[in-house]
Design a protein around this motif. Structure first.
Motif, PDB file in Angstrom:
ATOM      1  N   ALA A 296      48.219  -6.699  23.488  1.00  0.00           N
ATOM      2  CA  ALA A 296      47.000  -6.271  22.814  1.00  0.00           C
ATOM      3  C   ALA A 296      47.319  -5.258  21.727  1.00  0.00           C
ATOM      4  N   TRP A 297      46.486  -5.245  20.694  1.00  0.00           N
ATOM      5  CA  TRP A 297      46.611  -4.219  19.655  1.00  0.00           C
ATOM      6  C   TRP A 297      46.372  -2.848  20.322  1.00  0.00           C
TER       7      TRP A 297
ATOM      8  N   GLY B  91      51.423  -2.952   6.020  1.00  0.00           N
ATOM      9  CA  GLY B  91      51.224  -4.382   6.186  1.00  0.00           C
ATOM     10  C   GLY B  91      50.615  -4.675   7.550  1.00  0.00           C
ATOM     11  N   ALA B  92      50.879  -5.862   8.059  1.00  0.00           N
ATOM     12  CA  ALA B  92      50.374  -6.279   9.370  1.00  0.00           C
ATOM     13  C   ALA B  92      51.550  -6.444  10.322  1.00  0.00           C
ATOM     14  N   PRO B  93      51.394  -6.059  11.583  1.00  0.00           N
ATOM     15  CA  PRO B  93      52.496  -6.199  12.539  1.00  0.00           C
ATOM     16  C   PRO B  93      52.619  -7.628  13.049  1.00  0.00           C
ATOM     17  N   VAL B  94      53.795  -7.969  13.559  1.00  0.00           N
ATOM     18  CA  VAL B  94      53.967  -9.233  14.284  1.00  0.00           C
ATOM     19  C   VAL B  94      54.078  -8.885  15.757  1.00  0.00           C
ATOM     20  N   LEU B  95      53.243  -9.517  16.578  1.00  0.00           N
ATOM     21  CA  LEU B  95      53.143  -9.188  17.995  1.00  0.00           C
ATOM     22  C   LEU B  95      53.116 -10.454  18.840  1.00  0.00           C
ATOM     23  N   PRO B  96      53.600 -10.366  20.072  1.00  0.00           N
ATOM     24  CA  PRO B  96      53.428 -11.500  20.994  1.00  0.00           C
ATOM     25  C   PRO B  96      51.949 -11.715  21.290  1.00  0.00           C
TER      26      PRO B  96
ATOM     27  N   ALA C 165      68.985  -5.664  19.627  1.00  0.00           N
ATOM     28  CA  ALA C 165      68.068  -6.528  18.892  1.00  0.00           C
ATOM     29  C   ALA C 165      66.659  -6.259  19.383  1.00  0.00           C
ATOM     30  N   GLY C 166      65.694  -6.748  18.622  1.00  0.00           N
ATOM     31  CA  GLY C 166      64.297  -6.493  18.938  1.00  0.00           C
ATOM     32  C   GLY C 166      63.659  -5.626  17.868  1.00  0.00           C
ATOM     33  N   THR C 167      62.360  -5.455  17.950  1.00  0.00           N
ATOM     34  CA  THR C 167      61.611  -4.739  16.914  1.00  0.00           C
ATOM     35  C   THR C 167      60.829  -3.587  17.511  1.00  0.00           C
ATOM     36  N   LEU C 168      60.915  -2.434  16.853  1.00  0.00           N
ATOM     37  CA  LEU C 168      60.110  -1.271  17.204  1.00  0.00           C
ATOM     38  C   LEU C 168      58.909  -1.211  16.275  1.00  0.00           C
ATOM     39  N   LEU C 169      57.717  -1.063  16.837  1.00  0.00           N
ATOM     40  CA  LEU C 169      56.484  -0.983  16.067  1.00  0.00           C
ATOM     41  C   LEU C 169      55.838   0.377  16.342  1.00  0.00           C
ATOM     42  N   PHE C 170      55.433   1.064  15.287  1.00  0.00           N
ATOM     43  CA  PHE C 170      54.876   2.404  15.400  1.00  0.00           C
ATOM     44  C   PHE C 170      53.401   2.390  14.988  1.00  0.00           C
ATOM     45  N   PHE C 171      52.561   2.922  15.878  1.00  0.00           N
ATOM     46  CA  PHE C 171      51.119   2.973  15.659  1.00  0.00           C
ATOM     47  C   PHE C 171      50.636   4.414  15.792  1.00  0.00           C
ATOM     48  N   SER C 172      49.577   4.730  15.052  1.00  0.00           N
ATOM     49  CA  SER C 172      48.966   6.057  15.148  1.00  0.00           C
ATOM     50  C   SER C 172      47.511   5.969  14.702  1.00  0.00           C
ATOM     51  N   PHE C 173      46.691   6.857  15.220  1.00  0.00           N
ATOM     52  CA  PHE C 173      45.310   6.952  14.751  1.00  0.00           C
ATOM     53  C   PHE C 173      45.297   7.897  13.558  1.00  0.00           C
ATOM     54  N   ASP C 174      45.064   7.366  12.379  1.00  0.00           N
ATOM     55  CA  ASP C 174      45.087   8.171  11.151  1.00  0.00           C
ATOM     56  C   ASP C 174      43.708   8.775  10.921  1.00  0.00           C
ATOM     57  N   GLY C 175      43.478   9.924  11.543  1.00  0.00           N
ATOM     58  CA  GLY C 175      42.179  10.570  11.430  1.00  0.00           C
ATOM     59  C   GLY C 175      41.845  11.002  10.023  1.00  0.00           C
ATOM     60  N   PHE C 176      42.858  11.392   9.256  1.00  0.00           N
ATOM     61  CA  PHE C 176      42.609  11.827   7.880  1.00  0.00           C
ATOM     62  C   PHE C 176      42.075  10.667   7.037  1.00  0.00           C
ATOM     63  N   ARG C 177      42.698   9.516   7.180  1.00  0.00           N
ATOM     64  CA  ARG C 177      42.312   8.360   6.366  1.00  0.00           C
ATOM     65  C   ARG C 177      40.939   7.825   6.764  1.00  0.00           C
ATOM     66  N   ARG C 178      40.577   7.997   8.033  1.00  0.00           N
ATOM     67  CA  ARG C 178      39.299   7.480   8.515  1.00  0.00           C
ATOM     68  C   ARG C 178      38.177   8.505   8.412  1.00  0.00           C
ATOM     69  N   GLY C 179      38.499   9.691   7.887  1.00  0.00           N
ATOM     70  CA  GLY C 179      37.472  10.699   7.693  1.00  0.00           C
ATOM     71  C   GLY C 179      37.058  11.409   8.956  1.00  0.00           C
ATOM     72  N   ALA C 180      37.982  11.477   9.958  1.00  0.00           N
ATOM     73  CA  ALA C 180      37.668  12.185  11.190  1.00  0.00           C
ATOM     74  C   ALA C 180      37.619  13.692  10.931  1.00  0.00           C
TER      75      ALA C 180
ATOM     76  N   VAL D 209      56.406 -14.448  18.366  1.00  0.00           N
ATOM     77  CA  VAL D 209      55.465 -13.496  17.778  1.00  0.00           C
ATOM     78  C   VAL D 209      54.730 -14.150  16.612  1.00  0.00           C
ATOM     79  N   ALA D 210      53.625 -13.542  16.241  1.00  0.00           N
ATOM     80  CA  ALA D 210      52.866 -13.997  15.075  1.00  0.00           C
ATOM     81  C   ALA D 210      52.237 -12.782  14.420  1.00  0.00           C
ATOM     82  N   GLU D 211      52.019 -12.889  13.124  1.00  0.00           N
ATOM     83  CA  GLU D 211      51.375 -11.781  12.420  1.00  0.00           C
ATOM     84  C   GLU D 211      49.957 -11.607  12.952  1.00  0.00           C
ATOM     85  N   ARG D 212      49.608 -10.356  13.238  1.00  0.00           N
ATOM     86  CA  ARG D 212      48.320 -10.055  13.846  1.00  0.00           C
ATOM     87  C   ARG D 212      47.366  -9.487  12.795  1.00  0.00           C
ATOM     88  N   ALA D 213      46.190 -10.033  12.719  1.00  0.00           N
ATOM     89  CA  ALA D 213      45.190  -9.509  11.794  1.00  0.00           C
ATOM     90  C   ALA D 213      44.781  -8.107  12.228  1.00  0.00           C
ATOM     91  N   VAL D 214      44.532  -7.264  11.253  1.00  0.00           N
ATOM     92  CA  VAL D 214      44.120  -5.887  11.542  1.00  0.00           C
ATOM     93  C   VAL D 214      42.696  -5.889  12.062  1.00  0.00           C
TER      94      VAL D 214
END
Length: 288
Positions: free
Chosen positions: A57-58, A48-53, A90-105, A128-133
């Motif tokens: 920055a993304w 989905g999309a993350p919610v961020l302050p 309390a609070g939210t943990l958000l996990f990000f990664s560069f998915d090289g396989f999905r992007r054809g790297a 916070v607000a939902e952030r567009a990808v």
């Protein structure tokens, strides 16, 4: 009510010598398994999309572009009585990664650069607000996650198997060399198989507890990356500093495939976790 450790303890005493089973059971830790079909509280979401302050920055990998958003975990919703790690109340943990396989790297960036992954913590009460990808990543399908407490234990070359003794004075690793269980599992592999039987087969998204390695101990892998070599004499000492923050398994529902159906592990030094320095977490990939 059956406790989280009962099934694994019963399996250990069924298949292992009593001294070995008792010593190993003393190391069990609860883990919070994140399942898409559970009856417990909703604690997070894959994709989905993350919610961020607004002022956050993304996350990006310099020179490669925006990271992919993988998952969010609501710390307040986790069953705190079963947490093995000191997460904020309390609070939210958000996990990000560069998915090289999905992007054809052409390569797997997780194996060669710590900038390819990021953990962001958003404190409770921050607007916070939902952030567009952004351009580059494609949002994974959203999959709600629910908490389920499971037993976890050290397995497959974990440093505690060498450092913990049975009542007979043998290390767990040495004592296991004489053990074989159905399925031709021997040595330290018996521990991994018993853990798998206790948790059941399925996706192994998890918060806290011991990592479920696809190959060798994840702590050793991180320590070797930090020190630059598996042969460094400080390897066991460094490995002991790291604990599992989260692991995210390959999951068809969320269109997440890590290598050859592997697993992503976010590890963090215990002192960094206590201080809330989530930006210092490191991620590694293991696959078959």
């Amino acid at each position: 009510m059956t406790s989280w450790r009962d099934r694994l303890s019963a399996l250990a005493h069924e298949h292992l010598p009593a001294e070995l089973a008792d010593a190993w059971a003393g190391l069990f830790r609860p883990g919070i398994r994140l399942v898409s079909d559970g009856s417990g509280p909703r604690v997070g979401r894959l994709g989905g999309a993350p919610v961020l302050p607004a002022d956050v920055a993304w996350p990006e990998w310099p020179g490669r572009g925006p990271l992919d958003f993988l998952a969010s975990v609501d710390c307040a919703a986790l069953p705190r009585e079963s947490l093995s790690i000191p997460l904020p109340a309390a609070g939210t943990l958000l996990f990000f990664s560069f998915d090289g396989f999905r992007r054809g790297a052409d390569d797997d960036p997780l194996l060669d650069d710590v900038e390819g992954t990021r953990v962001v913590f958003v404190p409770a009460g921050v607007p916070v607000a939902e952030r567009a990808v952004p351009r580059g990543p494609v949002a994974y399908p959203a999959v709600d996650l629910y908490a389920e407490v499971v037993a976890t234990a050290p397995e497959r070359e974990h440093h505690l198997l060498d450092q913990t003794e049975t009542a007979n004075g043998e290390s767990l690793a040495d004592a296991a060399e004489e053990v074989e269980i159905p399925g031709d599992y021997v040595g330290s592999d018996v521990f991994g198989e018993l853990v798998a039987q206790a948790k059941g087969r399925g996706r192994e998204h998890q918060i806290g507890g011991f990592a479920a390695p696809v190959q060798g101990a994840v702590e050793n892998e991180i320590a070797a990356e930090v020190l630059g070599s598996y042969q460094d004499p400080r390897l066991a000492e460094e490995a002991a500093r790291w604990v599992l923050l989260a692991q995210i398994d390959t999951d068809d529902k969320a269109d997440m495939i890590w290598g050859d159906a592997g697993m992503l592990y976010w590890m963090i030094r215990a002192d960094d976790l206590e201080a809330g320095r989530f930006d210092r977490a490191r991620c590694t990939l293991q696959c078959g």
